[in-house]
Design a protein around this motif. Structure first.
Motif, mmCIF file in Angstrom:
data_model
loop_
_atom_site.group_PDB
_atom_site.id
_atom_site.type_symbol
_atom_site.label_atom_id
_atom_site.label_comp_id
_atom_site.label_asym_id
_atom_site.label_seq_id
_atom_site.Cartn_x
_atom_site.Cartn_y
_atom_site.Cartn_z
ATOM 1 N N SER A 96 0.841 -1.185 0.000
ATOM 2 C CA SER A 96 0.000 0.000 0.000
ATOM 3 C C SER A 96 0.879 1.239 0.000
ATOM 4 O O SER A 96 2.016 1.196 0.480
ATOM 5 C CB SER A 96 -0.906 0.003 1.241
ATOM 6 O OG SER A 96 -1.792 1.096 1.230
ATOM 7 N N ARG A 117 0.598 5.715 0.403
ATOM 8 C CA ARG A 117 -0.185 6.910 0.690
ATOM 9 C C ARG A 117 0.010 7.936 -0.406
ATOM 10 O O ARG A 117 1.116 8.310 -0.747
ATOM 11 C CB ARG A 117 0.231 7.514 2.036
ATOM 12 C CG ARG A 117 -0.578 8.755 2.388
ATOM 13 C CD ARG A 117 -0.065 9.452 3.630
ATOM 14 N NE ARG A 117 1.291 9.933 3.537
ATOM 15 C CZ ARG A 117 1.681 11.034 2.875
ATOM 16 N NH1 ARG A 117 0.827 11.748 2.193
ATOM 17 N NH2 ARG A 117 2.950 11.409 2.897
ATOM 18 N N ASN A 177 -11.147 7.603 2.695
ATOM 19 C CA ASN A 177 -11.182 6.410 1.851
ATOM 20 C C ASN A 177 -12.474 5.655 2.124
ATOM 21 O O ASN A 177 -12.676 5.155 3.229
ATOM 22 C CB ASN A 177 -9.966 5.517 2.153
ATOM 23 C CG ASN A 177 -8.672 6.208 1.819
ATOM 24 O OD1 ASN A 177 -8.266 6.258 0.669
ATOM 25 N ND2 ASN A 177 -8.012 6.773 2.828
ATOM 26 N N ILE A 218 -11.420 1.591 -1.814
ATOM 27 C CA ILE A 218 -10.058 1.960 -1.431
ATOM 28 C C ILE A 218 -9.067 1.507 -2.488
ATOM 29 O O ILE A 218 -9.015 0.335 -2.847
ATOM 30 C CB ILE A 218 -9.688 1.344 -0.060
ATOM 31 C CG1 ILE A 218 -10.623 1.886 1.023
ATOM 32 C CG2 ILE A 218 -8.222 1.640 0.287
ATOM 33 C CD1 ILE A 218 -10.436 1.234 2.383
ATOM 34 N N ASP A 219 -8.290 2.456 -2.989
ATOM 35 C CA ASP A 219 -7.161 2.144 -3.864
ATOM 36 C C ASP A 219 -5.937 2.082 -2.954
ATOM 37 O O ASP A 219 -5.373 3.111 -2.586
ATOM 38 C CB ASP A 219 -6.993 3.228 -4.929
ATOM 39 C CG ASP A 219 -5.811 2.990 -5.849
ATOM 40 O OD1 ASP A 219 -5.017 2.048 -5.600
ATOM 41 O OD2 ASP A 219 -5.656 3.761 -6.813
ATOM 42 N N TYR A 220 -5.552 0.887 -2.572
ATOM 43 C CA TYR A 220 -4.480 0.724 -1.591
ATOM 44 C C TYR A 220 -3.125 1.213 -2.103
ATOM 45 O O TYR A 220 -2.224 1.431 -1.307
ATOM 46 C CB TYR A 220 -4.394 -0.728 -1.122
ATOM 47 C CG TYR A 220 -5.528 -1.096 -0.201
ATOM 48 C CD1 TYR A 220 -5.453 -0.838 1.154
ATOM 49 C CD2 TYR A 220 -6.688 -1.683 -0.694
ATOM 50 C CE1 TYR A 220 -6.497 -1.147 2.011
ATOM 51 C CE2 TYR A 220 -7.741 -2.012 0.153
ATOM 52 C CZ TYR A 220 -7.640 -1.734 1.494
ATOM 53 O OH TYR A 220 -8.676 -2.036 2.336
ATOM 54 N N THR A 229 -3.856 5.726 -1.462
ATOM 55 C CA THR A 229 -4.882 6.074 -0.490
ATOM 56 C C THR A 229 -4.974 7.584 -0.317
ATOM 57 O O THR A 229 -3.981 8.293 -0.441
ATOM 58 C CB THR A 229 -4.617 5.424 0.883
ATOM 59 O OG1 THR A 229 -3.354 5.865 1.371
ATOM 60 C CG2 THR A 229 -4.664 3.911 0.801
ATOM 61 N N TYR A 230 -6.181 8.029 -0.040
ATOM 62 C CA TYR A 230 -6.395 9.442 0.269
ATOM 63 C C TYR A 230 -5.846 9.737 1.656
ATOM 64 O O TYR A 230 -5.714 8.852 2.493
ATOM 65 C CB TYR A 230 -7.887 9.777 0.246
ATOM 66 C CG TYR A 230 -8.539 9.637 -1.101
ATOM 67 C CD1 TYR A 230 -8.005 10.259 -2.224
ATOM 68 C CD2 TYR A 230 -9.695 8.892 -1.247
ATOM 69 C CE1 TYR A 230 -8.617 10.141 -3.462
ATOM 70 C CE2 TYR A 230 -10.322 8.767 -2.483
ATOM 71 C CZ TYR A 230 -9.774 9.396 -3.588
ATOM 72 O OH TYR A 230 -10.378 9.275 -4.811
ATOM 73 N N CYS A 255 -18.925 7.934 3.639
ATOM 74 C CA CYS A 255 -17.678 7.775 4.389
ATOM 75 C C CYS A 255 -17.851 6.865 5.596
ATOM 76 O O CYS A 255 -16.873 6.534 6.257
ATOM 77 C CB CYS A 255 -17.166 9.136 4.850
ATOM 78 S SG CYS A 255 -16.796 10.249 3.486
#
Length: 193
Positions: free
Chosen positions: A51, A53, A60, A65-67, A70-71, A101
């Motif tokens: 993952s 950041r 997220n 979630i785009d690992y 991540t946002y 959320c």
């Protein structure tokens, strides 16, 4: 260095020089910004890390979630009207857009703490403490391990009787690397001991 070398050498240097370390997550040096795209590459990062950041200022969402990007939230807000407000993680209202959320992942960071930012950070920590039963506060790597296991997990009911429930939980991750325990909640009759 190439991007591949930046990612691989960083990982190998950490492993060689910090005893017991396990570098499995990272933060992009350019934050995946389009004007600094030469600094970052999700596909190459995925060869070395589970993952990474990014820099987008959002929470997220649990099912999106785009690992590998991540946002992250660079300031904190306790205002549920704010799209990044921490209360949006625990309060659900289906008619309210921020409810997307609910049960998401807020990656929080502070680059520096002037007086205003310090007060903001303390306020967030106090809020989290007051709602400790509602939040799981963990290291980025722990949450990534848990989330990737959870998102690929399959639960199979083996047997259910009046006195016993047998379940099998499997995920698609490598157990050597993904060793953070998953939580499984099962509701049983109140008469069960």
């Amino acid at each position: 260095y190439t991007i591949d070398e930046e990612y691989s050498l960083s990982k190998s240097l950490i492993e060689a020089n910090i005893e017991g370390s396990r570098p499995i997550t990272m933060a992009y040096p350019g934050g995946l910004k389009s004007d600094q795209s030469e600094l970052d590459d999700k596909s190459i990062a995925g060869d070395y890390y589970i993952s990474a950041r990014g820099v987008g200022g959002h929470i997220n969402k649990v099912d999106e979630i785009d690992y590998m990007d991540t946002y992250v939230i660079g300031t904190s807000s306790l205002d549920p009207e704010n799209r990044t407000g921490t209360p949006n993680l625990i309060f659900y209202n289906p008619d309210y857009p921020q409810s997307r959320c609910f049960r998401g992942w807020q990656v929080q960071l502070f680059h520096g703490l002037d007086d205003n930012e310090k007060a903001e950070a303390i306020g967030l920590m106090e809020y989290l403490s007051q709602h400790s039963n509602d939040f799981w506060v963990g290291l980025y790597r722990e949450v990534a391990l848990y989330g990737l296991e959870r998102d690929t997990a399959e639960l199979e009911l083996i047997e259910a009787t009046d006195t016993e429930i047998t379940l099998r939980l499997r995920d698609q991750q490598d157990d050597v690397l993904f060793d953070y325990p998953l939580t499984l909640k099962v509701r049983v009759d109140n008469s069960w001991e």
